[in-house]
Design an enzyme around this catalytic site. Sequence first.
Site, PDB file in Angstrom:
ATOM      1  N   LYS A  79       0.870  -1.191   0.055  1.00 58.47           N
ATOM      2  CA  LYS A  79      -0.078  -0.135   0.019  1.00 58.47           C
ATOM      3  C   LYS A  79       1.052   1.150  -0.102  1.00 58.47           C
ATOM      4  CE  LYS A  79      -4.002   1.914   2.640  1.00 58.47           C
ATOM      5  NZ  LYS A  79      -4.600   1.572   3.934  1.00 58.47           N
ATOM      6  N   SER A 154      -9.446   1.470   2.788  1.00 55.05           N
ATOM      7  CA  SER A 154      -8.707   2.255   1.926  1.00 55.05           C
ATOM      8  C   SER A 154      -7.661   1.497   1.182  1.00 55.05           C
ATOM      9  CB  SER A 154      -8.352   3.350   2.803  1.00 55.05           C
ATOM     10  OG  SER A 154      -7.167   2.606   3.736  1.00 55.05           O
ATOM     11  N   SER A 178      -9.800  -1.236   6.648  1.00 53.42           N
ATOM     12  CA  SER A 178      -9.041  -0.876   5.470  1.00 53.42           C
ATOM     13  C   SER A 178      -8.181  -2.073   4.978  1.00 53.42           C
ATOM     14  CB  SER A 178      -8.205   0.387   5.446  1.00 53.42           C
ATOM     15  OG  SER A 178      -8.950   1.510   5.333  1.00 53.42           O
TER      16      SER A 178
HETATM   17  N1  GLN Z   1     -13.158   3.790   6.603  1.00 59.62           N
HETATM   18  C1  GLN Z   1     -12.510   4.045   7.785  1.00 59.62           C
HETATM   19  C2  GLN Z   1     -12.134   5.561   7.618  1.00 59.62           C
HETATM   20  O1  GLN Z   1     -12.296   6.278   6.798  1.00 59.62           O
HETATM   21  C3  GLN Z   1     -11.274   3.121   7.857  1.00 59.62           C
HETATM   22  C4  GLN Z   1     -10.092   3.487   7.244  1.00 59.62           C
HETATM   23  C5  GLN Z   1      -8.780   2.631   7.605  1.00 59.62           C
HETATM   24  O2  GLN Z   1      -8.916   1.451   7.924  1.00 59.62           O
HETATM   25  N2  GLN Z   1      -7.741   3.120   7.016  1.00 59.62           N
HETATM   26  O3  GLN Z   1     -11.645   6.173   8.842  1.00 59.62           O
END
Ligand code: GLN
Length: 489
Positions: A79, A154, A178
């Site tokens: 990532k 994400s 994510s």
């Molecule tokens: N959707 C969640 C957020 O936007 C989790 C994102 C993540 O785990 N990086 O905070």
Amino acid sequence: MQLYELTVQETVQGVRSKKFSASEVFEASMAQAVACESRLSALITLTVEKGREQACAIDAKIARGEDPGPLAGVPVVLKDNICTRGVRTTAASTVLGHWSPPYDATVWGLLQDAGALLLGKGNMDEFAMGNTCGSSSFGYTANPWDLTRVPGGSSGGSAAATAAGYAPFALGTDTGGSIRQPASFCGIHGMKPTYGAVSRYGVIAYGSSLDQVGPFARTIEDLALVMQVLARHDFRDSTSVAGKGLDFSLAPAALKGKRVALVKDFEGFSLAGPIQEAKKRVLAVLKEEGAEIVEVELPTVARYAVACYYAIALSEASTNLGRYDGVRLGYTTGSSTDVREMFEEVRSQGFGFEVKSRIIAGTCLTDSSRSEEYYIAATKVRALIAREFEQAFKKADFILQPVTPELPAKIGDAHEDAIKGYESDLYTLPVNLAGLPGLTFYVGHSENGLPVGLQLLGPRWSDAELLSAGLVLEGYLGKPRIATGGVSE
Ligand code: GLN
């Protein structure tokens, strides 16, 4: 079978026994990535030269009779919030410009020492804020099972790349879901380790008390192989826990006689048909395997976890993202005449809408006039949530949960209602608040061709037990397949 279709385990065995070379594996994987990229856009950067060099080095080691490591010759997608020395690392944000980190994240150092080969850097929501991959300043990634749908986020690029066979595994980060949510949307497995099990050093921070790095793969055994390399103490990350010595050798029959809980407080919540079906199927498997199905109560989690998570995540983000000022690194502007104007320009132009909104909200939540009411209150609720899970795990060995209430949305639709988007994280983010490990395992495909996964949660440091349980489930449900969506249309 093509070389890019192999699992981590098969690749390592083949490379070590000289059935094929690391360079051959890398070229096959890169060819698959290149063939799919115009449709999927899973990668922000393809690291052709870097990966080739690493593959040659592994082949040379093997030729010299040296040990090439437990992940010898295995391509990986990281990532793009994981720092890679000399390779652009963007967090999918304009604000980092063309920044190439001067150092490697610990996790990438460990993978390199183990013999892995960098294939590319995965697309993501900007600074990992989102669950669609749609807030990336590099544009959308498509779901490899249906190009009109989101891959989740994400870490959507890492998940889509693993599902489409670019690499047998990838790393993502999970702050509130994510890894687990895109794993489910892309039809693969994904593991969020116990907080403190894997180093965060060199991983671009979103919510530091929630962030954790973990793997995506197409078999549970592969997740275990990668976790064995990643889970170790790092003195450079003060939240990394020493002395755990996690052993990821998987145990057979890990579900026999085990208590697997459903959460009473979530039972009335609406769930898409195919996810309900998946749950039924898994419950039947659990019973057949001799597990006992029990019920636990998590009332505070069901009611307050979403609000609590967003208060904490945004507060931490507003502090963490304060460092992007155009002075120390990344994007900068030439037009401003004083330093304040420069900060304003850099931050207005460099961050996207979602990130700016969250920084502003986080700044409000932590402002001294309100912090007692919001941030401090949220930390207290967080302690209650952690305690509620502790109590629940006295009555159960594992908790079975959906990953999301719905299947992946159409690209574009996902952003129409921001609050609904935040609320759709209700099943994943409680795990981060409590620092627990969580495994998304692939269950099957629904009638419309979209994959469905579910989550198994365990108490802190039960990471290996979760994977063992996942292995039993995989035995019944089957392994994830490579998605052909990237090339077949
Ligand atoms: N959707 C969640 C957020 O936007 C989790 C994102 C993540 O785990 N990086 O905070």
